[in-house]
Design a protein around this motif. Structure first.
Motif, PDB file in Angstrom:
ATOM      1  N   HIS A   1     -54.056 -12.912  22.611  1.00 40.88           N
ATOM      2  CA  HIS A   1     -53.282 -14.402  22.877  1.00 40.88           C
ATOM      3  C   HIS A   1     -52.481 -14.103  24.219  1.00 40.88           C
ATOM      4  O   HIS A   1     -52.471 -13.187  24.688  1.00 40.88           O
ATOM      5  CB  HIS A   1     -52.166 -14.539  21.624  1.00 40.88           C
ATOM      6  CG  HIS A   1     -52.843 -15.027  20.600  1.00 40.88           C
ATOM      7  ND1 HIS A   1     -52.955 -16.352  20.323  1.00 40.88           N
ATOM      8  CD2 HIS A   1     -53.528 -14.622  19.693  1.00 40.88           C
ATOM      9  CE1 HIS A   1     -53.574 -16.708  19.302  1.00 40.88           C
ATOM     10  NE2 HIS A   1     -53.896 -15.724  18.755  1.00 40.88           N
TER      11      HIS A   1
ATOM     12  N   ASN B   1     -62.529  -6.521  15.012  1.00 41.91           N
ATOM     13  CA  ASN B   1     -61.650  -7.116  15.960  1.00 41.91           C
ATOM     14  C   ASN B   1     -60.334  -6.438  16.121  1.00 41.91           C
ATOM     15  O   ASN B   1     -59.747  -6.375  15.172  1.00 41.91           O
ATOM     16  CB  ASN B   1     -61.854  -8.781  15.463  1.00 41.91           C
ATOM     17  CG  ASN B   1     -61.056  -9.526  16.320  1.00 41.91           C
ATOM     18  OD1 ASN B   1     -61.236  -9.415  17.588  1.00 41.91           O
ATOM     19  ND2 ASN B   1     -60.293 -10.232  16.039  1.00 41.91           N
TER      20      ASN B   1
ATOM     21  N   SER C   1     -60.353  -7.977  10.868  1.00 38.41           N
ATOM     22  CA  SER C   1     -59.374  -7.876  11.815  1.00 38.41           C
ATOM     23  C   SER C   1     -58.025  -7.310  11.358  1.00 38.41           C
ATOM     24  O   SER C   1     -57.504  -7.874  10.176  1.00 38.41           O
ATOM     25  CB  SER C   1     -58.886  -9.334  12.405  1.00 38.41           C
ATOM     26  OG  SER C   1     -60.000  -9.983  13.059  1.00 38.41           O
TER      27      SER C   1
ATOM     28  N   GLU D   1     -54.502  -7.850  11.683  1.00 34.61           N
ATOM     29  CA  GLU D   1     -53.760  -8.801  12.430  1.00 34.61           C
ATOM     30  C   GLU D   1     -52.408  -7.936  12.882  1.00 34.61           C
ATOM     31  O   GLU D   1     -52.008  -7.019  12.332  1.00 34.61           O
ATOM     32  CB  GLU D   1     -53.264  -9.977  11.361  1.00 34.61           C
ATOM     33  CG  GLU D   1     -52.487 -10.779  12.175  1.00 34.61           C
ATOM     34  CD  GLU D   1     -51.860 -11.926  11.213  1.00 34.61           C
ATOM     35  OE1 GLU D   1     -51.469 -11.731   9.971  1.00 34.61           O
ATOM     36  OE2 GLU D   1     -51.183 -13.023  11.668  1.00 34.61           O
ATOM     37  N   ASP D   2     -51.971  -8.600  14.150  1.00 32.60           N
ATOM     38  CA  ASP D   2     -50.950  -7.966  14.779  1.00 32.60           C
ATOM     39  C   ASP D   2     -51.233  -6.201  15.402  1.00 32.60           C
ATOM     40  O   ASP D   2     -50.358  -5.523  15.366  1.00 32.60           O
ATOM     41  CB  ASP D   2     -49.464  -7.742  14.042  1.00 32.60           C
ATOM     42  CG  ASP D   2     -48.386  -7.829  14.998  1.00 32.60           C
ATOM     43  OD1 ASP D   2     -48.349  -7.727  16.336  1.00 32.60           O
ATOM     44  OD2 ASP D   2     -47.267  -7.371  14.463  1.00 32.60           O
TER      45      ASP D   2
ATOM     46  N   PRO E   1     -56.768  -7.686  17.241  1.00 32.67           N
ATOM     47  CA  PRO E   1     -56.226  -8.990  17.630  1.00 32.67           C
ATOM     48  C   PRO E   1     -54.790  -8.410  18.477  1.00 32.67           C
ATOM     49  O   PRO E   1     -53.967  -7.620  17.869  1.00 32.67           O
ATOM     50  CB  PRO E   1     -55.844  -9.739  16.366  1.00 32.67           C
ATOM     51  CG  PRO E   1     -56.737  -9.144  15.269  1.00 32.67           C
ATOM     52  CD  PRO E   1     -56.776  -7.634  15.664  1.00 32.67           C
TER      53      PRO E   1
ATOM     54  N   HIS F   1     -59.605  -9.936  20.699  1.00 27.58           N
ATOM     55  CA  HIS F   1     -58.836 -11.284  20.379  1.00 27.58           C
ATOM     56  C   HIS F   1     -57.389 -11.381  20.942  1.00 27.58           C
ATOM     57  O   HIS F   1     -56.542 -10.773  20.185  1.00 27.58           O
ATOM     58  CB  HIS F   1     -58.933 -11.484  18.776  1.00 27.58           C
ATOM     59  CG  HIS F   1     -58.214 -12.659  18.140  1.00 27.58           C
ATOM     60  ND1 HIS F   1     -58.999 -13.620  17.743  1.00 27.58           N
ATOM     61  CD2 HIS F   1     -56.757 -13.300  18.333  1.00 27.58           C
ATOM     62  CE1 HIS F   1     -58.274 -14.964  17.354  1.00 27.58           C
ATOM     63  NE2 HIS F   1     -56.969 -14.252  17.969  1.00 27.58           N
TER      64      HIS F   1
ATOM     65  N   ARG G   1     -60.656 -23.126  15.382  1.00 28.63           N
ATOM     66  CA  ARG G   1     -59.766 -22.266  14.175  1.00 28.63           C
ATOM     67  C   ARG G   1     -58.563 -22.048  14.670  1.00 28.63           C
ATOM     68  O   ARG G   1     -57.624 -22.822  14.546  1.00 28.63           O
ATOM     69  CB  ARG G   1     -60.676 -20.894  13.618  1.00 28.63           C
ATOM     70  CG  ARG G   1     -59.845 -20.645  12.538  1.00 28.63           C
ATOM     71  CD  ARG G   1     -58.859 -19.968  12.435  1.00 28.63           C
ATOM     72  NE  ARG G   1     -58.899 -18.618  13.104  1.00 28.63           N
ATOM     73  CZ  ARG G   1     -58.130 -17.891  13.728  1.00 28.63           C
ATOM     74  NH1 ARG G   1     -56.903 -18.235  13.384  1.00 28.63           N
ATOM     75  NH2 ARG G   1     -58.193 -16.737  14.369  1.00 28.63           N
ATOM     76  N   ASP G   2     -58.493 -21.138  15.626  1.00 29.96           N
ATOM     77  CA  ASP G   2     -57.155 -20.674  16.267  1.00 29.96           C
ATOM     78  C   ASP G   2     -56.846 -21.727  17.172  1.00 29.96           C
ATOM     79  O   ASP G   2     -55.545 -22.237  17.162  1.00 29.96           O
ATOM     80  CB  ASP G   2     -57.446 -19.241  17.224  1.00 29.96           C
ATOM     81  CG  ASP G   2     -56.012 -18.603  17.214  1.00 29.96           C
ATOM     82  OD1 ASP G   2     -54.885 -19.291  17.420  1.00 29.96           O
ATOM     83  OD2 ASP G   2     -56.250 -17.331  16.952  1.00 29.96           O
TER      84      ASP G   2
ATOM     85  N   PHE H   1     -59.081 -10.900   7.417  1.00 26.04           N
ATOM     86  CA  PHE H   1     -57.957 -10.371   8.158  1.00 26.04           C
ATOM     87  C   PHE H   1     -56.590 -10.108   7.043  1.00 26.04           C
ATOM     88  O   PHE H   1     -56.385 -10.594   6.308  1.00 26.04           O
ATOM     89  CB  PHE H   1     -57.540 -11.100   9.324  1.00 26.04           C
ATOM     90  CG  PHE H   1     -56.709 -12.280   8.756  1.00 26.04           C
ATOM     91  CD1 PHE H   1     -57.310 -13.482   8.498  1.00 26.04           C
ATOM     92  CD2 PHE H   1     -55.117 -12.402   8.983  1.00 26.04           C
ATOM     93  CE1 PHE H   1     -56.654 -14.508   7.874  1.00 26.04           C
ATOM     94  CE2 PHE H   1     -54.568 -13.340   8.575  1.00 26.04           C
ATOM     95  CZ  PHE H   1     -55.122 -14.403   8.175  1.00 26.04           C
TER      96      PHE H   1
ATOM     97  N   LEU I   1     -62.797 -18.243   8.376  1.00 28.09           N
ATOM     98  CA  LEU I   1     -61.802 -17.148   8.266  1.00 28.09           C
ATOM     99  C   LEU I   1     -61.189 -17.074   6.771  1.00 28.09           C
ATOM    100  O   LEU I   1     -61.280 -18.109   6.331  1.00 28.09           O
ATOM    101  CB  LEU I   1     -60.355 -17.464   9.359  1.00 28.09           C
ATOM    102  CG  LEU I   1     -59.440 -16.547   9.353  1.00 28.09           C
ATOM    103  CD1 LEU I   1     -59.727 -15.073  10.005  1.00 28.09           C
ATOM    104  CD2 LEU I   1     -58.123 -17.149  10.197  1.00 28.09           C
TER     105      LEU I   1
ATOM    106  N   HIS J   1     -65.108 -13.753   8.042  1.00 26.21           N
ATOM    107  CA  HIS J   1     -64.050 -12.860   8.981  1.00 26.21           C
ATOM    108  C   HIS J   1     -62.790 -12.913   8.065  1.00 26.21           C
ATOM    109  O   HIS J   1     -62.153 -13.790   8.077  1.00 26.21           O
ATOM    110  CB  HIS J   1     -63.738 -13.618  10.407  1.00 26.21           C
ATOM    111  CG  HIS J   1     -62.832 -13.245  11.296  1.00 26.21           C
ATOM    112  ND1 HIS J   1     -62.062 -13.872  12.205  1.00 26.21           N
ATOM    113  CD2 HIS J   1     -62.095 -12.120  11.007  1.00 26.21           C
ATOM    114  CE1 HIS J   1     -61.211 -13.167  12.906  1.00 26.21           C
ATOM    115  NE2 HIS J   1     -61.216 -12.040  12.354  1.00 26.21           N
TER     116      HIS J   1
HETATM  117  O1  KIV Z   1     -54.184 -13.847  16.374  1.00 31.26           O
HETATM  118  C1  KIV Z   1     -54.765 -13.257  15.339  1.00 31.26           C
HETATM  119  O2  KIV Z   1     -54.243 -12.042  14.997  1.00 31.26           O
HETATM  120  C2  KIV Z   1     -55.620 -13.859  14.715  1.00 31.26           C
HETATM  121  C3  KIV Z   1     -56.440 -13.269  13.472  1.00 31.26           C
HETATM  122  C4  KIV Z   1     -56.388 -14.161  12.404  1.00 31.26           C
HETATM  123  C5  KIV Z   1     -57.549 -12.868  13.978  1.00 31.26           C
HETATM  124  O3  KIV Z   1     -56.002 -15.199  14.942  1.00 31.26           O
END
Ligand code: KIV
Ligand code: ZN
Length: 529
Positions: A206, A171, A143, A145-146, A173, A204, A17-18, A103, A77, A101
């Motif tokens: 990055h 979650n 989630s 996000e951000d 992220p 989660h 997915r990601d 978000f 997702l 999931h």
């Molecule tokens: O990075 C992110 O915020 C995501 C979410 C969809 C979990 O990939």
């Protein structure tokens, strides 16, 4: 927070997915299934198989995995709209165990510029999305996000709403890779304090600042019991936390992660990494931790001496524990189909019917030229055949090159391409044979575009190693794809990679879905990290 599995860290794999959202990666359904099966062999707890509403291809990819892969929980997702949730459920329903999931962004900048929603609207979305998801399954993840750039109190309110409506995993992220370990860990601790309910806390992270693994592990120390990660660390921009690094850190530093367990068959790490690399076209850097070719190589004499006397002088992990036990020479040109398929079976590769026939033909052709092929070579051949076994618009039938050596005149190449039922021949000249052959392929296929990246590697060491070419290609309308090709010969490997890239462009064009359409970033359209 749930204490049901207090010592178990759930490994949630988001390679499909990601990871699949990385620029230039565009996996077909067969390739996704192949990776998902290997992830199941690796023993991941959850496979995030895709984003079903994003496209027909995504939906079918997730559904194919839900139908065909057993063991891990299959997760899809979904944004918070009810149509997204319904579509997600439709895709994952065939799985034995499934998770939705959902978000939505909670940072000021995302709410204002992307969602164009007020904080109250976001809260209402969360309540309705989680409730809808719970009407389908009791395994629901939410989630914000951000998260790492969100107003902390507001985000906790949103998380509380998600927990109150039945989310079982929360979650957090670090969507833009902005967090640092102590800060991220502090946020997770505070969330555990503030947000009441029975849920598993998840990371989660990055990798924009190269801190994804460090942040994930800090999260685990702060009480997270799920880590979202991807093989080889692939993912949006600089990627996600690398699964192999997270797992080996927890397993190697048991003193630090006392009592914590992951249920991963670590001997499968190397093979999984190679498969993902081949099918995505993303090479593995030589010095990549755990799975890189040099991860266990000792160059300095003093190091070699130390390791020969006692491995632990310079090795903190056993290479065999991660499947890096060298390439065994196994088969040669006299090996028959039985020996070939038996070795594939021992390697855990279940190849049958037409795919086996194609892989065996390719093996024979390469063994005739290279004499002996290692396990790594065999895996590469099979992965190559998985991709080229897809319904391809273009097939390379003949490649003939001249020149390239000093003083031999202008390099030229002639190709014969099968395009549908037609055989088309083209001859072109270039600065080198690769350029000449690429030009000829473009003429024969009527495809336009430019190579944006080109890397040659070898599958194993040695002068007779198979050449492994990874390249990127961009069509005039902005479709970016990765191509990968394998051969004893560098020019042939390059052209195979080039043709595989053109086939991907053709597939994207035929599906009418361009994942890199700038329009896709419009608010209201799919735009996630
Ligand atoms: O990075 C992110 O915020 C995501 C979410 C969809 C979990 O990939
Ligand atoms: Zn992400």
């Amino acid at each position: 927070m749930s204490n049901a599995n207090a010592d178990r860290v759930v490994i949630f794999d988001t390679t499909l997915r990601d990871g699949e959202q990385s620029p230039g990666i565009s996996l077909g359904q067969v390739e996704k299934l192949e990776i998902a099966e290997q992830l199941a062999r690796l023993g991941v707890d959850v496979i995030e198989a895709g984003f079903p509403i994003a496209s027909k291809g995504d939906f079918e990819g997730v559904q194919g995995i839900a139908q065909g892969v057993s063991g891990p929980i299959i997760c899809g997702l979904s944004r918070t709209s009810l149509a997204d949730i319904d579509r997600c459920w439709e895709a994952i329903e065939p799985a034995e165990r499934r998770r939705i999931h959902t978000f939505i962004a909670t940072s000021e900048t995302h709410m204002r510029h992307k969602l164009r929603m007020t904080p109250d609207q976001v809260k209402a979305e969360v309540a309705s999305a989680v409730s809808r998801a719970r009407s389908y399954t009791d395994d629901v993840e939410f989630s914000p996000e951000d998260a790492s750039r969100s107003d902390f109190s507001f985000m906790c309110e949103v998380l509380q709403i998600a927990a109150d409506h039945g989310a079982t995993t929360l979650n957090i992220p670090d969507t833009v890779g902005y967090g640092v370990p102590t800060e991220y860990a502090g946020q997770l601790r505070e969330i555990r304090e503030r947000v009441k309910g029975d849920y598993v806390l998840s990371t989660h992270c990055h990798n924009d600042l190269g801190l994804a693994v460090a942040n994930s592990l800090a999260g685990v120390q702060a009480g997270a019991r799920q880590v979202e990660c991807a093989i080889n660390g692939i993912g949006e921009r600089a990627g996600n936390a690398a699964l192999e690094e997270v797992v080996m850190a927890i397993k190697t530093r048991t003193d630090h992660f006392e009592g914590l367990e992951v249920a991963i068959n670590t001997q499968e790490l190397q093979r999984t990494s190679r498969l993902v690399s081949r099918l995505t076209g993303y090479p593995i850097q030589y010095n990549k931790a755990v799975v890189g070719r040099n991860a266990f190589a000792h160059e300095a004499g003093i190091h070699q001496h130390g390791v020969l006397s006692e491995r632990s002088t310079y090795e903190i992990m056993d290479p065999q524990a991660v499947g890096q036990d060298g390439s065994h020479i196994v088969l040669g040109k006299h090996s028959g189909r039985h020996a070939f398929s038996e070795r594939l079976r021992q390697l855990g590769l279940d190849v049958r019917g037409d795919a086996l026939h194609a892989a065996f033909t390719r093996f024979k052709e390469l063994a005739d030229r290279k004499l002996q092929l290692s396990d790594a070579d065999l895996e590469a051949i099979v992965a190559d055949e998985v991709s080229s076994g897809l319904k391809n618009a273009f097939v390379l039938e003949v490649l003939e090159c001249h020149g390239g050596s000093v003083g031999s005149g202008t390099p030229s190449a002639t190709v014969v391409m099968r395009v549908g039922d037609e055989l088309r021949t083209a001859r072109e000249e270039g600065n080198g044979m690769v350029e000449a052959a690429c030009k000829a392929v473009k003429v024969a296929t009527d495809m336009e575009g430019r190579l944006t990246d080109y890397t040659v590697m070898s599958v194993t060491g040695g002068v007779d190693a198979l050449a492994d070419v990874a390249l990127r290609f961009e069509s005039p309308e902005g479709i970016k794809v990765a191509g990968r090709g394998l051969s004893c010969d560098v020019v042939e490997a390059s052209i195979r990679a080039f043709v595989s890239a053109l086939n991907k462009v053709e597939r994207v064009q035929a599906s009418g879905e361009n994942p890199y359409d700038a329009e896709a970033d419009r608010p209201g359209r799919i735009f996630i990290s």
